[in-house]
Enzyme design. Structure first.
Site, short mmCIF file in Angstrom:
data_model
loop_
_atom_site.label_atom_id
_atom_site.label_comp_id
_atom_site.label_asym_id
_atom_site.label_seq_id
_atom_site.Cartn_x
_atom_site.Cartn_y
_atom_site.Cartn_z
N ASP A 5 0.84 -1.20 0.00
CA ASP A 5 0.00 0.00 0.00
C ASP A 5 0.87 1.24 0.00
OD1 ASP A 5 -2.12 1.99 0.79
OD2 ASP A 5 -3.28 0.15 1.01
N THR B 261 -5.02 6.60 0.27
CA THR B 261 -6.35 6.70 0.88
C THR B 261 -6.53 5.68 2.01
OG1 THR B 261 -7.33 5.17 -0.73
CG2 THR B 261 -7.42 7.52 -1.27
N ASP C 82 4.19 1.78 -3.99
CA ASP C 82 3.26 2.33 -4.98
C ASP C 82 3.24 1.33 -6.14
OD1 ASP C 82 2.02 3.61 -7.08
OD2 ASP C 82 2.82 5.58 -6.55
N VAL C 83 2.11 0.70 -6.36
CA VAL C 83 2.07 -0.40 -7.35
C VAL C 83 2.07 0.10 -8.79
CG1 VAL C 83 1.01 -2.02 -5.72
CG2 VAL C 83 -0.46 -0.70 -7.28
N LEU D 255 -6.50 -4.67 -5.20
CA LEU D 255 -7.53 -3.77 -4.68
C LEU D 255 -7.07 -2.31 -4.68
CD1 LEU D 255 -8.45 -6.62 -3.52
CD2 LEU D 255 -9.49 -5.34 -1.66
N ASN E 293 1.11 -3.96 -13.64
CA ASN E 293 2.18 -4.47 -12.77
C ASN E 293 1.70 -5.65 -11.94
OD1 ASN E 293 4.16 -2.68 -13.62
ND2 ASN E 293 3.55 -1.11 -12.15
N ARG F 254 4.30 -13.82 -13.99
CA ARG F 254 5.66 -14.34 -13.73
C ARG F 254 5.63 -15.51 -12.76
NH1 ARG F 254 6.88 -8.82 -13.16
NH2 ARG F 254 7.01 -8.94 -10.89
N TYR G 227 -12.20 7.22 -12.64
CA TYR G 227 -12.38 5.96 -11.91
C TYR G 227 -13.06 4.92 -12.82
CZ TYR G 227 -14.00 2.88 -8.07
OH TYR G 227 -14.25 1.81 -7.22
N THR H 69 -20.11 -0.98 -0.69
CA THR H 69 -19.86 -1.78 0.51
C THR H 69 -19.49 -0.85 1.67
OG1 THR H 69 -19.16 -3.63 -0.86
CG2 THR H 69 -18.44 -3.67 1.44
#
Ligand code: NAD
Ligand code: UDP
Length: 322
Positions: free
Chosen positions: A31, A35, A56-57, A73, A99, A106, A145, A175
């Site tokens: 993460d 947020t 940071d993905v 997510l 990513n 992989r 988004y 949710t």
């Protein structure tokens, strides 16, 4: 299983991490806290099968050892969040998803995309089955988004079809539950916070727009079922009990026994008029249905908000200045 959860310190991610560790899996929680909060996974810190990594993905990432699944997510999810982080939202939906898919590819791992009912936009078909292609304004404020998630779905299906990655897509409907940020701007967290403060509930438009609210425990059961299956989806995950936002305000005031009134405000641009999932696919493929009724889930959410130390969560019995 050994599982990577991107966005694992967010609202849904932290509950998913907890459920995975709870059933014996090993979890890498990635993460960047744009947020989310590390506090959300505080109960898991120090657990031998839990690793918390600040990452940071949108930049390529790796984890050591074998890997069975990647649950992706990471993404701002509240309209005010993606409104203030438009480029970050597009980036995590596109580069971040690629990513995460590359990592799954992989390592021969299952990939789960947390997509959204927002891919249906302001739906012209009601309720929404997975076959519906949606009604999205590609240049409106919500498009950062909606289109990021639509692109993420397309990318996921392309990795499946052209490379054979074992992918699954869930489309999550609204949710709610413990660990929502009180100021995230989403309707349930906002109404609960306002009701507990005794301030007016900010109802946008005339409140006749509808949503179908799913309690977080139900949702996490659905995520686990999809992760464990080999289904490609997309599969709607949501509680089909539909409710107007005005009715939600009434239920929150009731659950908090609050003296709050209603303050009407303008409806946000492109705010979907109605939303309800068709859930037959989730039931038939995964044996999943939502179980927690809205009044019960709201009570649990209110209890959690009241147990938080911040003044905004104090009970009505305690004056704010005390
Ligand atoms: P959230 O904002 O609480 O959690 C998202 C998490 O992703 C946060 O912890 C955030 O810091 C992290 N994140 C964002 N960008 C990142 C990046 N580039 N690198 C690493 N981490 C990053 O939101 P949530 O409600 O928990 O939503 C989780 C996922 O479920 C999102 O993908 C969202 O689109 C999807 N979803 C949620 C709902 C809902 O009602 N909660 C509905 C539909 C879809
Ligand atoms: N909403 C509202 N008051 C608020 C926040 C939201 O009336 O303080 C409305 C919003 O306009 C929308 C619904 O509640 O019609 C759900 O909003 P939310 O941001 O929770 O989720 P989404 O629009 O993404 O479904």
């Amino acid at each position: 299983m050994r599982v990577v959860v991107t966005g694992g310190s967010g609202f849904l991610g932290s509950h998913l991490c907890e459920a995975l560790v709870g059933r014996g899996d090993t979890v890498w929680c990635l993460d960047n806290y744009c947020t989310g909060e590390s506090l959300n996974v505080a109960p898991l810190r120090g657990h031998p099968r839990f690793r918390l990594v600040r990452a940071d993905v949108t930049t390529a990432f790796e984890v050591p050892g074998p890997l069975d699944a990647v649950a992706h997510l990471a993404s701002p999810a509240s309209p005010p969040d993606y409104g203030r982080l438009p480029l970050e939202t597009l980036s995590v939906g596109s580069r971040g998803t690629e990513n995460a898919l590359q990592l799954a590819m992989r390592r021969g791992a299952r990939f789960l995309l947390a997509s959204t009912s927002e891919v249906y936009g302001d739906p012209a078909l009601h309720p929404q089955p997975e076959e519906y292609w949606g009604n999205v304004n590609p240049v409106g404020p919500r498009s950062v988004y909606d289109e990021a998630k639509r692109y993420a779905e397309a990318l996921t299906m392309a990795y499946r079809r052209s490379i054979g990655v074992n992918t699954g897509i869930v489309r999550i409907f609204n949710t709610y539950g413990p660990r929502m940020r009180p100021h995230d701007g989403r309707v349930v967290s906002t109404f609960v916070r306002q009701a507990l403060e005794g301030s007016p509930l900010t109802l946008y438009g005339d409140g006749s727009q509808t949503r179908s609210f799913c309690y977080v425990d139900d949702l996490v059961r659905g995520l686990l079922a999809m992760l464990d299956s080999g289904h490609s989806g997309p599969v709607n995950l949501g509680n089909p009990a539909e409710c107007t936002v005005r009715e939600l305000a009434r239920l929150v005031i009731e659950a908090t026994d609050s003296p709050s009134t209603i303050a009407f405000g303008p409806l946000p641009v492109d705010d979907p008029g109605r939303r309800r999932p068709v859930v037959t696919r989730a039931r038939d493929l995964l044996g999943w249905t939502a179980r927690v009724p809205l009044d019960v889930g709201l009570r649990k959410t209110v209890d959690w908000f009241m147990a938080q130390p911040h003044p905004a969560h104090r009970t009505l019995g305690q004056p704010l200045e005390a």
